[in-house]
Motif scaffolding. Structure first.
Motif, PDB file in Angstrom:
ATOM      1  N   ASP A 168       0.823  -1.234  -0.048  1.00 42.01           N
ATOM      2  CA  ASP A 168       0.074  -0.086   0.143  1.00 42.01           C
ATOM      3  C   ASP A 168       0.768   1.299  -0.186  1.00 42.01           C
ATOM      4  N   ASP A 169       0.920   1.887  -1.142  1.00 44.28           N
ATOM      5  CA  ASP A 169       2.034   3.273  -1.310  1.00 44.28           C
ATOM      6  C   ASP A 169       1.466   4.211  -0.303  1.00 44.28           C
ATOM      7  N   SER A 170       0.317   4.406   0.102  1.00 44.39           N
ATOM      8  CA  SER A 170       0.028   5.333   1.073  1.00 44.39           C
ATOM      9  C   SER A 170       0.424   5.091   2.512  1.00 44.39           C
ATOM     10  N   ARG A 171       0.940   4.134   2.695  1.00 41.60           N
ATOM     11  CA  ARG A 171       1.574   4.105   3.849  1.00 41.60           C
ATOM     12  C   ARG A 171       3.272   3.817   3.897  1.00 41.60           C
ATOM     13  N   GLU A 172       3.838   4.122   4.898  1.00 45.24           N
ATOM     14  CA  GLU A 172       5.315   3.942   4.943  1.00 45.24           C
ATOM     15  C   GLU A 172       5.817   2.687   5.130  1.00 45.24           C
ATOM     16  N   ALA A 173       6.947   2.239   4.227  1.00 48.57           N
ATOM     17  CA  ALA A 173       7.189   0.774   4.332  1.00 48.57           C
ATOM     18  C   ALA A 173       8.211   0.907   5.746  1.00 48.57           C
ATOM     19  N   PRO A 174       8.545  -0.464   6.214  1.00 52.92           N
ATOM     20  CA  PRO A 174       7.868  -1.698   5.809  1.00 52.92           C
ATOM     21  C   PRO A 174       6.320  -1.936   6.490  1.00 52.92           C
ATOM     22  N   HIS A 175       5.579  -0.979   6.890  1.00 44.77           N
ATOM     23  CA  HIS A 175       4.399  -0.964   7.615  1.00 44.77           C
ATOM     24  C   HIS A 175       3.310  -1.106   6.404  1.00 44.77           C
ATOM     25  N   ASN A 176       3.490  -1.614   5.393  1.00 41.58           N
ATOM     26  CA  ASN A 176       2.621  -1.492   4.151  1.00 41.58           C
ATOM     27  C   ASN A 176       2.472  -2.679   3.571  1.00 41.58           C
ATOM     28  N   LEU A 177       2.787  -3.664   3.942  1.00 43.85           N
ATOM     29  CA  LEU A 177       2.676  -5.182   2.995  1.00 43.85           C
ATOM     30  C   LEU A 177       1.292  -5.828   3.554  1.00 43.85           C
ATOM     31  N   TYR A 178       0.683  -6.181   2.482  1.00 39.84           N
ATOM     32  CA  TYR A 178      -0.738  -6.890   2.890  1.00 39.84           C
ATOM     33  C   TYR A 178      -1.003  -7.980   2.157  1.00 39.84           C
ATOM     34  N   THR A 179      -1.982  -8.965   2.440  1.00 44.55           N
ATOM     35  CA  THR A 179      -2.576  -9.991   1.767  1.00 44.55           C
ATOM     36  C   THR A 179      -3.861 -10.259   1.967  1.00 44.55           C
TER      37      THR A 179
END
Length: 202
Positions: A173-184
């Motif tokens: 989710d590019d609207s959130r900061e990595a690495p807290h933006n990985l989803y499934t």
């Protein structure tokens, strides 16, 4: 002198009987019309024809109806402040919270009864999460991890849905900061295996 001739009318009892007969005739005529249809869900004989809905089987974990049956899935979910609000936790059958490092905790969410379309943010593996996934016979979803944390996944023979191996099951989710933006999603992870939920311990 005028003769006082008596007026002859209908005797009172006869008049009453005539009126009652007329009312009875009107009442019978009304009853001879069309009958009202039976109440909804009832046959003319009074039998109930309503169909009872089929109840969903209950989850062996929560006792609640299973809405999206399938293989159990265990997901390592971020609990860092920048990862909040998390997605999918409210649909999990069980959520474990464990201390990781620096006073930060991480969740392991077990999904069995429901299959949310968005779960995350997904983070790296921990050995105790791998062991919990093994106990539930679940697919273990995580994003890599330190070699010492990933080794138990192979040691415990856990079905591994590592993002490094199954990148097509995850998105950022590019609207959130990595690495807290990985989803499934649970349905995506269930494609990795068809492992059934283990029965009660004997």
């Amino acid at each position: 002198m005028h003769s006082n001739s008596k007026k002859r009318g209908i005797p009172l009892p006869v008049a009453h009987l005539t009126l009652l007969a007329a009312l009875l005739a009107v009442s019978l005529a009304g009853c001879g019309g069309q009958q009202s249809p039976p109440a909804s869900g009832l046959t003319p004989s009074g039998g109930n024809t309503s169909v009872k809905p089929v109840e969903a089987p209950a989850s062996p974990i929560t006792g609640l109806p299973i809405m999206n049956p399938g293989s159990p899935v265990a997901v390592s979910i971020d609990n860092y402040p920048k990862a909040r609000p998390e997605s999918g936790l409210s649909d999990a059958d069980i959520v474990y919270e464990a201390l990781t490092e620096g006073g930060i905790t991480r969740y392991l969410a077990i999904f069995y009864s429901r299959a949310p379309s968005t779960v995350g943010p997904v983070r790296s593996a921990r050995p105790y999460f791998a062991l919990l996934a093994k106990e539930w016979g679940a697919v273990f979803a995580h994003c890599g991890g330190d070699p010492k944390d990933v080794e138990p996944i192979r040691e415990y023979n856990v079905v591994d849905a590592d993002e490094f191996k199954h990148g097509d099951l995850y998105w950022r989710d590019d609207s959130r900061e990595a690495p807290h933006n990985l989803y499934t999603s649970v349905e995506s992870l269930r494609k990795v295996t068809s492992t059934p939920l283990p029965g009660p311990a004997k």
